[in-house]
Design an enzyme around this catalytic site. Structure first.
Site, PDB file in Angstrom:
ATOM      1  N   ASP A 168       0.835  -1.199   0.000  1.00 16.42           N
ATOM      2  CA  ASP A 168       0.000   0.000   0.000  1.00 16.42           C
ATOM      3  C   ASP A 168       0.876   1.258   0.000  1.00 16.42           C
ATOM      4  O   ASP A 168       1.983   1.248  -0.539  1.00 16.42           O
ATOM      5  CB  ASP A 168      -0.974  -0.039   1.185  1.00 16.42           C
ATOM      6  CG  ASP A 168      -0.271  -0.254   2.535  1.00 16.42           C
ATOM      7  OD1 ASP A 168       0.884   0.205   2.687  1.00 16.42           O
ATOM      8  OD2 ASP A 168      -0.870  -0.863   3.433  1.00 16.42           O
ATOM      9  N   SER A 169       0.412   2.333   0.616  1.00 13.15           N
ATOM     10  CA  SER A 169       1.143   3.604   0.575  1.00 13.15           C
ATOM     11  C   SER A 169       2.505   3.524   1.256  1.00 13.15           C
ATOM     12  O   SER A 169       3.431   4.258   0.886  1.00 13.15           O
ATOM     13  CB  SER A 169       0.317   4.720   1.214  1.00 13.15           C
ATOM     14  OG  SER A 169       0.014   4.408   2.567  1.00 13.15           O
ATOM     15  N   ILE A 170       2.659   2.661   2.240  1.00 13.59           N
ATOM     16  CA  ILE A 170       3.949   2.556   2.925  1.00 13.59           C
ATOM     17  C   ILE A 170       4.991   1.962   1.977  1.00 13.59           C
ATOM     18  O   ILE A 170       6.180   2.245   2.087  1.00 13.59           O
ATOM     19  CB  ILE A 170       3.820   1.732   4.218  1.00 13.59           C
ATOM     20  CG1 ILE A 170       2.746   2.338   5.130  1.00 13.59           C
ATOM     21  CG2 ILE A 170       5.154   1.671   4.960  1.00 13.59           C
ATOM     22  CD1 ILE A 170       2.489   1.546   6.394  1.00 13.59           C
ATOM     23  N   ARG A 204       5.515   4.851  -0.957  1.00 10.97           N
ATOM     24  CA  ARG A 204       6.410   5.920  -0.515  1.00 10.97           C
ATOM     25  C   ARG A 204       7.836   5.432  -0.232  1.00 10.97           C
ATOM     26  O   ARG A 204       8.692   6.224   0.146  1.00 10.97           O
ATOM     27  CB  ARG A 204       5.863   6.560   0.764  1.00 10.97           C
ATOM     28  CG  ARG A 204       4.523   7.250   0.602  1.00 10.97           C
ATOM     29  CD  ARG A 204       4.136   7.928   1.913  1.00 10.97           C
ATOM     30  NE  ARG A 204       2.833   8.576   1.838  1.00 10.97           N
ATOM     31  CZ  ARG A 204       2.358   9.398   2.779  1.00 10.97           C
ATOM     32  NH1 ARG A 204       3.101   9.670   3.850  1.00 10.97           N
ATOM     33  NH2 ARG A 204       1.173   9.935   2.646  1.00 10.97           N
ATOM     34  N   HIS A 231       2.500   6.508   8.643  1.00  9.59           N
ATOM     35  CA  HIS A 231       3.563   6.308   7.657  1.00  9.59           C
ATOM     36  C   HIS A 231       4.946   6.461   8.298  1.00  9.59           C
ATOM     37  O   HIS A 231       5.085   7.069   9.359  1.00  9.59           O
ATOM     38  CB  HIS A 231       3.407   7.297   6.499  1.00  9.59           C
ATOM     39  CG  HIS A 231       2.147   7.101   5.730  1.00  9.59           C
ATOM     40  ND1 HIS A 231       1.014   7.851   5.961  1.00  9.59           N
ATOM     41  CD2 HIS A 231       1.827   6.220   4.750  1.00  9.59           C
ATOM     42  CE1 HIS A 231       0.052   7.456   5.152  1.00  9.59           C
ATOM     43  NE2 HIS A 231       0.507   6.454   4.412  1.00  9.59           N
TER      44      HIS A 231
END
Length: 251
Positions: free
Chosen positions: A16-18, A21, A195
Site C-alpha cells: 500500500d502507501s507505505i 512511498r 507512515h
C-alpha cells in the site's frame, strides 16, 4: 563473473502507501535498490490506500503465472488499511481480520504458483493514535472525528495475523508492529502516526536486510552472492572493449 542486464534478478515491492512511498529520499525501498544496484532490479509496485482484497485483483497482471522470468523476491506489505475502522471513515478500505488472512493466503498461493522463490510478508507498523488524530485535524479541521481511524492494538491483531499466515504457508515474515516497539520511543519511526519517518524507513530497511542476509536461504539473497551486471570498469580491456562488453559476439 559478471552477468548481462537481462540476467539481473528482480525484487518486487508489493503493498500500500507505505510501499508506494518507499522510494522517497532515504525510503526503505530506495535503500534496498541502492544496496543491490547493478546486481538486482528493485521494482516498486505500491498502491496507496489499497487493502488485501483489492490486491488480489492485481495478481494476474503483476505476477503472471506464465512468466519466463518470475521475481526472485516479493515483499507483501498490506494491513494498515485493512485494519481501519469501518465506522470511522474507513468503510471502503476495511477488511475483517478473517478475510485479511484469507487474502494473504491467496496472495502467497498465487506468488508460489508464479514461481517466486522468496516471499516476505511484512505486517503493518504500530499506530501512534495521538499523532494520527493531530494529522487528521490538520488535514480536515472540524470534519475530523474525535477518534482515530486506526488504533494501535487493533492493528497489532492484523500484524499477528500476517505473521501467522507466514508460518502457515512457510514464507518469510517481518512483524513491524512488534519489532519497532522494541525501541521505547518507537513513535519516532512514524511521521504522521501511520507512515514511516526517516528513522522508520531505515529501521525497516535494516530488519529486511537481516532477513535477506540469512545464509540458509536458497537461492541466496545475500548481496555478495550476486554478480555485477557487466564487468567493473577496471576489468574492461580498454584496447578491445568489445571483448569485455560483448563476449558473446565474435571480435
Amino acid at each position: 563473473m559478471a552477468v548481462t542486464f537481462a540476467d539481473r534478478p528482480q525484487f518486487v515491492l508489493f503493498g500500500d502507501s507505505i510501499t508506494q512511498r518507499s522510494f522517497d529520499i532515504s525510503g526503505w525501498g530506495a535503500s534496498l535498490a541502492n544496496r543491490y544496484c547493478r546486481k538486482a532490479d528493485v521494482v516498486l509496485r505500491g498502491y496507496s490506500g489499497y487493502n488485501t482484497l483489492w490486491a488480489t485483483f492485481l495478481l494476474d497482471r503483476l505476477f503472471p503465472v506464465e512468466s519466463s522470468k518470475p521475481p526472485l523476491l516479493v515483499t507483501v506489505f498490506f494491513g494498515a488499511n485493512d485494519a481501519g475502522f469501518p465506522d470511522r471513515g474507513k468503510e471502503a478500505q476495511h477488511v475483517p481480520l478473517p478475510e485479511y488472512k484469507d487474502n494473504l493466503r491467496k496472495i502467497v498461493a498465487h506468488l508460489k504458483k508464479a514461481n517466486v522463490k522468496h516471499i516476505v510478508l511484512i505486517s503493518p507498523p504500530p499506530v501512534d493514535e495521538e499523532a494520527l488524530l493531530v494529522h487528521g485535524r490538520a488535514l480536515f479541521g472540524e470534519e475530523a472525528g474525535e477518534l482515530p481511524v486506526r488504533e494501535h492494538q487493533r492493528t497489532g491483531l492484523y500484524a499477528e495475523a500476517a505473521e501467522s499466515v507466514a508460518r502457515e504457508t512457510g514464507v518469510l515474515s517481518l512483524n513491524l508492529w512488534s519489532i519497532l516497539q522494541k525501541t521505547t520511543d518507537w513513535q519516532k519511526f512514524l511521521n504522521d502516526g501511520l507512515h514511516l519517518s526517516h528513522e522508520g524507513n531505515q529501521e525497516v530497511f535494516r530488519n529486511l536486510v537481516d532477513i535477506l542476509d540469512d545464509p540458509s536461504l536458497k537461492p541466496s539473497l545475500q548481496w555478495q552472492s550476486f554478480p555485477w551486471d557487466y564487468p567493473e570498469f577496471d576489468e574492461i580491456d580498454y584496447q578491445n572493449p568489445a571483448k569485455s562488453l560483448q563476449p558473446d559476439l565474435k571480435n
